[in-house]
Design an enzyme around this catalytic site. Structure first.
Site, PDB file in Angstrom:
ATOM      1  N   SER A  22      59.147  58.335  56.203  1.00 39.68           N
ATOM      2  CA  SER A  22      57.915  59.020  56.581  1.00 39.68           C
ATOM      3  C   SER A  22      56.719  58.373  55.894  1.00 39.68           C
ATOM      4  O   SER A  22      56.825  57.848  54.789  1.00 39.68           O
ATOM      5  CB  SER A  22      58.020  60.493  56.151  1.00 39.68           C
ATOM      6  OG  SER A  22      56.766  61.120  56.190  1.00 39.68           O
ATOM      7  N   TYR A  34      59.610  66.401  48.718  1.00 39.71           N
ATOM      8  CA  TYR A  34      60.062  65.911  50.032  1.00 39.71           C
ATOM      9  C   TYR A  34      59.794  64.400  50.119  1.00 39.71           C
ATOM     10  O   TYR A  34      60.694  63.617  50.397  1.00 39.71           O
ATOM     11  CB  TYR A  34      59.363  66.661  51.167  1.00 39.71           C
ATOM     12  CG  TYR A  34      59.369  65.894  52.458  1.00 39.71           C
ATOM     13  CD1 TYR A  34      58.218  65.305  52.949  1.00 39.71           C
ATOM     14  CD2 TYR A  34      60.561  65.703  53.155  1.00 39.71           C
ATOM     15  CE1 TYR A  34      58.236  64.567  54.111  1.00 39.71           C
ATOM     16  CE2 TYR A  34      60.599  64.966  54.321  1.00 39.71           C
ATOM     17  CZ  TYR A  34      59.416  64.392  54.790  1.00 39.71           C
ATOM     18  OH  TYR A  34      59.445  63.653  55.937  1.00 39.71           O
ATOM     19  N   LYS A  54      62.399  60.975  50.143  1.00 38.92           N
ATOM     20  CA  LYS A  54      62.372  59.877  51.117  1.00 38.92           C
ATOM     21  C   LYS A  54      62.241  58.526  50.403  1.00 38.92           C
ATOM     22  O   LYS A  54      62.934  57.557  50.715  1.00 38.92           O
ATOM     23  CB  LYS A  54      61.193  60.048  52.086  1.00 38.92           C
ATOM     24  CG  LYS A  54      61.361  61.191  53.087  1.00 38.92           C
ATOM     25  CD  LYS A  54      62.511  60.933  54.047  1.00 38.92           C
ATOM     26  CE  LYS A  54      62.624  62.009  55.112  1.00 38.92           C
ATOM     27  NZ  LYS A  54      63.752  61.792  56.026  1.00 38.92           N
TER      28      LYS A  54
HETATM   29  C1  WQD Z   1      47.955  67.483  59.955  1.00 42.67           C
HETATM   30  C2  WQD Z   1      46.494  67.806  59.690  1.00 42.67           C
HETATM   31  C3  WQD Z   1      46.179  69.357  57.872  1.00 42.67           C
HETATM   32  C4  WQD Z   1      48.128  72.742  59.886  1.00 42.67           C
HETATM   33  C5  WQD Z   1      53.365  66.441  57.400  1.00 42.67           C
HETATM   34  C6  WQD Z   1      54.325  65.794  56.436  1.00 42.67           C
HETATM   35  C7  WQD Z   1      54.800  64.499  57.023  1.00 42.67           C
HETATM   36  C8  WQD Z   1      55.398  64.744  58.377  1.00 42.67           C
HETATM   37  C9  WQD Z   1      54.365  65.388  59.294  1.00 42.67           C
HETATM   38  C10 WQD Z   1      57.768  65.089  58.139  1.00 42.67           C
HETATM   39  C11 WQD Z   1      46.145  67.878  58.208  1.00 42.67           C
HETATM   40  C12 WQD Z   1      45.723  69.976  59.185  1.00 42.67           C
HETATM   41  C13 WQD Z   1      47.616  71.494  59.571  1.00 42.67           C
HETATM   42  C14 WQD Z   1      47.248  73.829  60.071  1.00 42.67           C
HETATM   43  C15 WQD Z   1      45.388  72.371  59.621  1.00 42.67           C
HETATM   44  N1  WQD Z   1      56.528  65.582  58.296  1.00 42.67           N
HETATM   45  N2  WQD Z   1      46.276  71.318  59.453  1.00 42.67           N
HETATM   46  N3  WQD Z   1      45.895  73.608  59.930  1.00 42.67           N
HETATM   47  O1  WQD Z   1      50.493  67.206  56.599  1.00 42.67           O
HETATM   48  O2  WQD Z   1      49.833  65.141  57.936  1.00 42.67           O
HETATM   49  O3  WQD Z   1      52.233  65.616  57.544  1.00 42.67           O
HETATM   50  O4  WQD Z   1      53.982  66.616  58.651  1.00 42.67           O
HETATM   51  O5  WQD Z   1      58.108  63.938  58.166  1.00 42.67           O
HETATM   52  O6  WQD Z   1      55.753  63.932  56.165  1.00 42.67           O
HETATM   53  O7  WQD Z   1      53.620  65.495  55.238  1.00 42.67           O
HETATM   54  O8  WQD Z   1      50.938  67.068  59.089  1.00 42.67           O
HETATM   55  O9  WQD Z   1      50.554  68.631  60.931  1.00 42.67           O
HETATM   56  O10 WQD Z   1      50.884  69.564  58.590  1.00 42.67           O
HETATM   57  O11 WQD Z   1      48.756  68.376  59.161  1.00 42.67           O
HETATM   58  O12 WQD Z   1      44.163  72.188  59.502  1.00 42.67           O
HETATM   59  O13 WQD Z   1      47.646  74.999  60.351  1.00 42.67           O
HETATM   60  O14 WQD Z   1      46.211  69.129  60.205  1.00 42.67           O
HETATM   61  O15 WQD Z   1      45.280  69.690  56.803  1.00 42.67           O
HETATM   62  O16 WQD Z   1      44.819  67.385  58.047  1.00 42.67           O
HETATM   63  P1  WQD Z   1      50.768  66.264  57.707  1.00 42.67           P
HETATM   64  P2  WQD Z   1      50.336  68.492  59.461  1.00 42.67           P
END
Ligand code: WQD
Length: 344
Positions: A123, A147, A151
């Site tokens: 990831s 997490y 990885k």
């Molecule tokens: C994306 C953007 C949040 C939810 C994570 C893991 C990564 C992978 C993908 C496993 C960010 C914003 C999010 C919400 C928001 N997982 N957000 N409101 O954090 O980039 O990655 O998931 O492999 O390893 O770290 O993805 O979709 O959680 O967030 O504003 O309710 O959306 O702050 O900017 P992220 P995400």
């Protein structure tokens, strides 16, 4: 045959579809800790192809041995692993046991049966908070949660295994932000409970399951202040695994590839794109930043483009359209899963 661990999961199921559609034989395993048997059923429905499935954990070495003795496995795609950043902070041991020890058990059995071709589901989280973007495979790694650490530790274990025995061909795929669903709407992202990730949350607001999106932070150094990520269609991601299998069979040694589009989109841009494809108003409020979040993260995918001859083709509107199609056809995701009477 290709053994696919975590085959019932979001990326695993989409990858099984692409493998089967390319006439590659698979053996699939999953313990349903974060998935449903329904997705295995639907992979067979989409492709019209049957394959052996076993409900089991990679921690069950006896069953793993049974599979390697019963099937002529030539390569393994290892998806099985927990993936919630927030859960890993509150329960690190669960993550180290399953993600690291589970991989060690798998490697042991592979070695015993002289199967030395492996694709590992890593990831972009291993890059932590990048000092600059776009992020290439040579960018500094630095993890900020258990997490991500699990990885990175597995990546280093696999590097050591290759260095100790160059017969091992190992491809590490660093996924950026997979979203979307197969165009049939038969398989898709089905988070348990409140979605951690943005897209499934936005989708549940659009269909009326949830009231509004909490936008975590609008004071980042981005065009509109909200977080920027490299969203990639899960089918493009799945096709990257197909190309990686081809790469493995060239005796490629140890390789690392970013699987991303190279294009970043902000939270507000995603919400606007989803409103357009769903024709629904998506309410949101600005909330404080989520701990552990970074401002901007998107890939330099050029190494995968050149060496795998792989390109992410689908744009944000198609990702949102396919995600919405999945949501509309499956308002509550997969039904609660039925326990599969595995062959074992
Ligand atoms: C994306 C953007 C949040 C939810 C994570 C893991 C990564 C992978 C993908 C496993 C960010 C914003 C999010 C919400 C928001 N997982 N957000 N409101 O954090 O980039 O990655 O998931 O492999 O390893 O770290 O993805 O979709 O959680 O967030 O504003 O309710 O959306 O702050 O900017 P992220 P995400």
């Amino acid at each position: 045959m290709i053994l696919v661990t975590g085959a019932a999961g979001y990326i695993g199921s989409h990858t099984c579809v692409e493998l089967l559609n390319s006439d590659l034989g698979i053996v699939a395993i999953d313990d349903f800790s974060n998935s449903s048997f329904q997705s295995i059923d639907r992979v067979q429905k989409i492709t019209g192809k049957k394959f052996d499935f076993y409900e089991m954990s990679v921690m069950d070495t006896e069953k793993l041995e049974m599979i390697f003795s019963r099937h002529n496995i030539q390569a393994v795609i290892h998806f099985a692993g927990y993936k919630s950043v927030s859960e890993s902070v509150t329960n690190p041991l669960k993550y180290y046991q399953n993600n690291i020890t589970g991989t060690l058990f798998l490697i042991e059995v592979m070695k015993k049966y002289n199967v030395k071709n492996l694709i590992f589901s890593s990831s972009a989280t291993v890059y932590g908070n990048p000092t600059n973007v776009p992020i290439s495979e040579n960018s500094k790694v630095g993890v900020t949660n258990p997490y991500g650490r699990s990885k990175l530790i597995v990546e280093e274990i696999l590097r050591d295994i290759h260095n100790s025995d160059n017969d091992w061909n190992i491809v590490l795929l660093r996924y950026f932000n997979p979203i979307g669903a197969h165009k049939t709407g038969e398989i898709g992202e089905d988070p348990k409970g409140r979605p951690n990730n943005l897209l499934p949350y936005v989708s549940q607001v659009a269909i009326g399951i949830r009231e509004k999106v909490s936008v975590f932070g609008n004071d980042y150094d981005t065009t509109d202040g909200t977080g920027v990520r490299d969203y990639i269609h899960v089918v493009d991601l799945a096709k990257g695994h197909l190309k990686s299998i081809e790469k493995l069979y060239t005796q490629c040694g140890f390789k690392i590839y970013n699987l991303g589009t190279g294009q970043g989109y902000s939270v507000l841009e995603v919400i606007q794109a989803f409103e357009k494809v769903s024709n629904r108003k998506i309410d949101y409020t600005f909330e404080p930043r989520r701990s552990g979040d970074i401002g901007i993260c998107y890939a330099d995918p050029s190494r995968a483009n050149v060496e795998l001859k792989w390109y992410a083709e689908k744009k944000l509107d198609e990702m949102c359209r396919d995600a919405w199609n999945w949501q509309v056809k499956n308002p509550d995701g997969y039904k609660s899963h039925s326990v599969y009477e595995g062959i074992l």
